[in-house]
Design an enzyme around this catalytic site. Structure first.
Site, PDB file in Angstrom:
ATOM      1  N   MET A  29      -4.097  -1.743   6.242  1.00 45.97           N
ATOM      2  CA  MET A  29      -4.967  -0.569   6.194  1.00 45.97           C
ATOM      3  C   MET A  29      -6.242  -0.896   5.411  1.00 45.97           C
ATOM      4  O   MET A  29      -6.956   0.008   4.970  1.00 45.97           O
ATOM      5  CB  MET A  29      -4.230   0.613   5.561  1.00 45.97           C
ATOM      6  N   HIS A  36      -2.389  -9.031   0.474  1.00 48.91           N
ATOM      7  CA  HIS A  36      -2.751  -9.113   1.896  1.00 48.91           C
ATOM      8  C   HIS A  36      -3.172 -10.540   2.262  1.00 48.91           C
ATOM      9  O   HIS A  36      -2.782 -11.068   3.307  1.00 48.91           O
ATOM     10  CB  HIS A  36      -3.936  -8.194   2.212  1.00 48.91           C
ATOM     11  N   GLN A  60       0.665   8.244   9.467  1.00 50.58           N
ATOM     12  CA  GLN A  60       1.658   7.917   8.443  1.00 50.58           C
ATOM     13  C   GLN A  60       1.372   8.594   7.105  1.00 50.58           C
ATOM     14  O   GLN A  60       2.084   8.367   6.135  1.00 50.58           O
ATOM     15  CB  GLN A  60       1.803   6.405   8.278  1.00 50.58           C
ATOM     16  N   GLY A 146       4.858  -7.629   4.266  1.00 52.98           N
ATOM     17  CA  GLY A 146       5.223  -7.858   2.877  1.00 52.98           C
ATOM     18  C   GLY A 146       6.531  -7.175   2.499  1.00 52.98           C
ATOM     19  O   GLY A 146       6.818  -6.060   2.950  1.00 52.98           O
ATOM     20  N   LYS A 148       7.013  -6.091  -0.344  1.00 51.20           N
ATOM     21  CA  LYS A 148       6.587  -5.022  -1.254  1.00 51.20           C
ATOM     22  C   LYS A 148       6.962  -3.655  -0.660  1.00 51.20           C
ATOM     23  O   LYS A 148       7.389  -2.748  -1.359  1.00 51.20           O
ATOM     24  CB  LYS A 148       5.076  -5.133  -1.466  1.00 51.20           C
ATOM     25  N   ASP A 149       6.768  -3.514   0.649  1.00 49.94           N
ATOM     26  CA  ASP A 149       7.148  -2.275   1.345  1.00 49.94           C
ATOM     27  C   ASP A 149       8.458  -2.565   2.079  1.00 49.94           C
ATOM     28  O   ASP A 149       8.479  -2.761   3.290  1.00 49.94           O
ATOM     29  CB  ASP A 149       6.038  -1.863   2.307  1.00 49.94           C
ATOM     30  N   GLN A 152       9.714  -0.346   4.959  1.00 49.09           N
ATOM     31  CA  GLN A 152       8.837  -0.553   6.122  1.00 49.09           C
ATOM     32  C   GLN A 152       9.209  -1.848   6.854  1.00 49.09           C
ATOM     33  O   GLN A 152       9.348  -1.870   8.082  1.00 49.09           O
ATOM     34  CB  GLN A 152       7.382  -0.618   5.641  1.00 49.09           C
ATOM     35  N   MET A 183       0.816  -6.059  -6.507  1.00 47.47           N
ATOM     36  CA  MET A 183      -0.526  -5.733  -6.013  1.00 47.47           C
ATOM     37  C   MET A 183      -0.444  -4.610  -4.995  1.00 47.47           C
ATOM     38  O   MET A 183       0.473  -4.571  -4.170  1.00 47.47           O
ATOM     39  CB  MET A 183      -1.144  -6.967  -5.390  1.00 47.47           C
ATOM     40  N   ARG A 186      -3.575   0.874  -3.943  1.00 46.49           N
ATOM     41  CA  ARG A 186      -3.572   2.099  -4.747  1.00 46.49           C
ATOM     42  C   ARG A 186      -3.721   1.825  -6.243  1.00 46.49           C
ATOM     43  O   ARG A 186      -3.955   2.759  -7.011  1.00 46.49           O
ATOM     44  CB  ARG A 186      -2.308   2.914  -4.480  1.00 46.49           C
TER      45      ARG A 186
HETATM   46  P1  PAJ Z   1      -1.018  -1.921   3.717  1.00 47.69           P
HETATM   47  O1  PAJ Z   1      -0.525  -1.090   2.604  1.00 47.69           O
HETATM   48  O2  PAJ Z   1      -2.477  -2.231   3.819  1.00 47.69           O
HETATM   49  O3  PAJ Z   1      -0.221  -3.273   3.684  1.00 47.69           O
HETATM   50  C1  PAJ Z   1      -0.391  -4.242   4.691  1.00 47.69           C
HETATM   51  C2  PAJ Z   1       0.658  -5.329   4.510  1.00 47.69           C
HETATM   52  O4  PAJ Z   1       0.477  -5.959   3.242  1.00 47.69           O
HETATM   53  C3  PAJ Z   1       2.099  -4.788   4.534  1.00 47.69           C
HETATM   54  O5  PAJ Z   1       2.937  -5.680   5.259  1.00 47.69           O
HETATM   55  C4  PAJ Z   1       2.461  -4.764   3.067  1.00 47.69           C
HETATM   56  O6  PAJ Z   1       3.846  -4.859   2.821  1.00 47.69           O
HETATM   57  C5  PAJ Z   1       1.721  -5.993   2.572  1.00 47.69           C
HETATM   58  N1  PAJ Z   1       1.519  -5.946   1.129  1.00 47.69           N
HETATM   59  C6  PAJ Z   1       0.934  -4.957   0.395  1.00 47.69           C
HETATM   60  N2  PAJ Z   1       0.977  -5.269  -0.911  1.00 47.69           N
HETATM   61  C7  PAJ Z   1       1.600  -6.467  -1.012  1.00 47.69           C
HETATM   62  C8  PAJ Z   1       1.965  -7.322  -2.094  1.00 47.69           C
HETATM   63  N3  PAJ Z   1       1.684  -7.009  -3.351  1.00 47.69           N
HETATM   64  N4  PAJ Z   1       2.616  -8.484  -1.814  1.00 47.69           N
HETATM   65  C9  PAJ Z   1       2.911  -8.817  -0.526  1.00 47.69           C
HETATM   66  N5  PAJ Z   1       2.596  -8.053   0.533  1.00 47.69           N
HETATM   67  C10 PAJ Z   1       1.950  -6.901   0.300  1.00 47.69           C
HETATM   68  O7  PAJ Z   1       1.638  -1.367   4.937  1.00 47.69           O
HETATM   69  C11 PAJ Z   1       0.643  -0.924   5.504  1.00 47.69           C
HETATM   70  O8  PAJ Z   1      -0.643  -1.248   5.126  1.00 47.69           O
HETATM   71  C12 PAJ Z   1       0.729  -0.003   6.711  1.00 47.69           C
HETATM   72  O9  PAJ Z   1       1.871   0.799   6.599  1.00 47.69           O
HETATM   73  C13 PAJ Z   1       0.728  -0.765   8.069  1.00 47.69           C
HETATM   74  C14 PAJ Z   1       1.928  -1.694   8.208  1.00 47.69           C
HETATM   75  C15 PAJ Z   1      -0.586  -1.557   8.229  1.00 47.69           C
HETATM   76  C16 PAJ Z   1       0.802   0.271   9.221  1.00 47.69           C
HETATM   77  O10 PAJ Z   1      -0.245   1.163   9.176  1.00 47.69           O
END
Ligand code: PAJ
Length: 281
Positions: A29, A36, A60, A146, A148-149, A152, A183, A186
């Site tokens: 996003m 990322h 979402q 990731g 992290k989620d 998801q 990381m 937000r």
């Molecule tokens: P977003 O929060 O932008 O995260 C995009 C991807 O980066 C996700 O797979 C998330 O798990 C990963 N990510 C975020 N922070 C991370 C971290 N600290 N370490 C490793 N990976 C990390 O997740 C989304 O977007 C949305 O829900 C999306 C899948 C794009 C659908 O809209």
């Protein structure tokens, strides 16, 4: 680096590329951070062509959530991705992804009613829907997500399996700041004092990991530890502390197999999540 804004153009480019190359997709996003970028590097390692999608997906976000104020900075993201030698940014607008009379949604039933799904009604329907659309548009061989989620990731893995989607979901470990904070886009909402308090999440997970290593398997004891640490300072509001089976996400009383400790809380107004896997191996 090519920036593609329409579904039609993206599908045409993907068809052409798929003739002799492997496509890796990183759905995001935007407002990219090192977490990322680590996923982008992973995609680079395993595929010939790297596509990153940037789309703040309205389906979402709940009505009271932060869609309007979700941070955005396309120019900065573009610079970061250029540096990583990203081949394609897929950057559609909302109308392109959800045209008039849009009405199809994907629900991964077994996994949606736990953890974040309990309070964020419909959130994972929005996630599964947009991710399946992105898969149909970018046509990747690999898609990196990731840990992290965690919920998801599990939902996407299940969706791909259940719907026989022809690609491989590649998980990537959580990337943290040097002091342990996971990381997140937000994190920019946090004041310096709140950021300090947010470190309690990592501290509580480390404590549970140590207890688990020392043989503690009783979930109520482990959860209580997290609660104690998070409550040690004012201003951290716990949403949930769960220890669940790592595959089904069903909450357990004792850890017998691979489990996941997942935490969601608010620090000030900012909702933060984190998790860690508890396993003997
Ligand atoms: P977003 O929060 O932008 O995260 C995009 C991807 O980066 C996700 O797979 C998330 O798990 C990963 N990510 C975020 N922070 C991370 C971290 N600290 N370490 C490793 N990976 C990390 O997740 C989304 O977007 C949305 O829900 C999306 C899948 C794009 C659908 O809209």
């Amino acid at each position: 680096m090519r920036i593609i804004e329409t579904v039609k153009e993206m599908q045409g480019v993907a068809d052409e590329l798929r003739k002799d190359r492997k496509i890796g997709l990183v759905p995001t996003m935007g407002y990219l951070h090192e977490g990322h970028i680590a996923l982008v590097k992973k995609a680079r390692e395993i595929s010939d062509v790297v596509a990153v999608s940037i789309f703040v997906n309205p389906t979402q976000f709940g009505p009271s959530e932060d869609l309007a104020r979700y941070p955005r900075d396309f120019e900065r993201d573009r610079g970061l991705l250029e540096r990583e030698k990203t081949d394609i940014i897929f950057f559609p607008d909302v109308k392109e992804m959800y045209p008039e009379r849009y009405s199809t949604y994907i629900q991964v039933r077994e996994l949606e009613n736990h953890l974040c799904g309990k309070t964020r009604t419909g959130h994972f329907i929005g996630v599964a829907t947009v991710v399946s659309k992105l898969f149909n548009i970018v046509k990747p061989h690999f898609a990196v997500f990731g840990q992290k989620d965690y919920q998801q990731l599990k939902i996407i893995e299940r969706m791909v399996r259940d719907l026989n989607m022809d690609l491989k979901v590649v998980p990537y470990p959580t990337v943290r700041e040097p002091d342990g904070l996971a990381m997140s886009s937000r994190n920019t909402y946090l004041s310096p004092a709140e950021r300090e308090k947010a470190l309690l999440i990592y501290a509580s997970m480390k404590k549970v990991e140590a207890l688990f290593k020392a043989g503690q398997r009783d979930v109520s004891v482990l959860r209580e530890e997290v609660k104690q640490v998070l409550s040690s300072e004012e201003g951290v509001q716990i949403e949930y502390i769960t220890i669940s089976d790592a595959e089904t996400l069903v909450e357990i009383d004792r850890i017998e197999n691979k489990a996941v400790l997942a935490i969601a809380c608010r620090v000030g107004k900012t909702r933060l999540i984190d998790n860690t896997i508890l396993t003997e191996a």
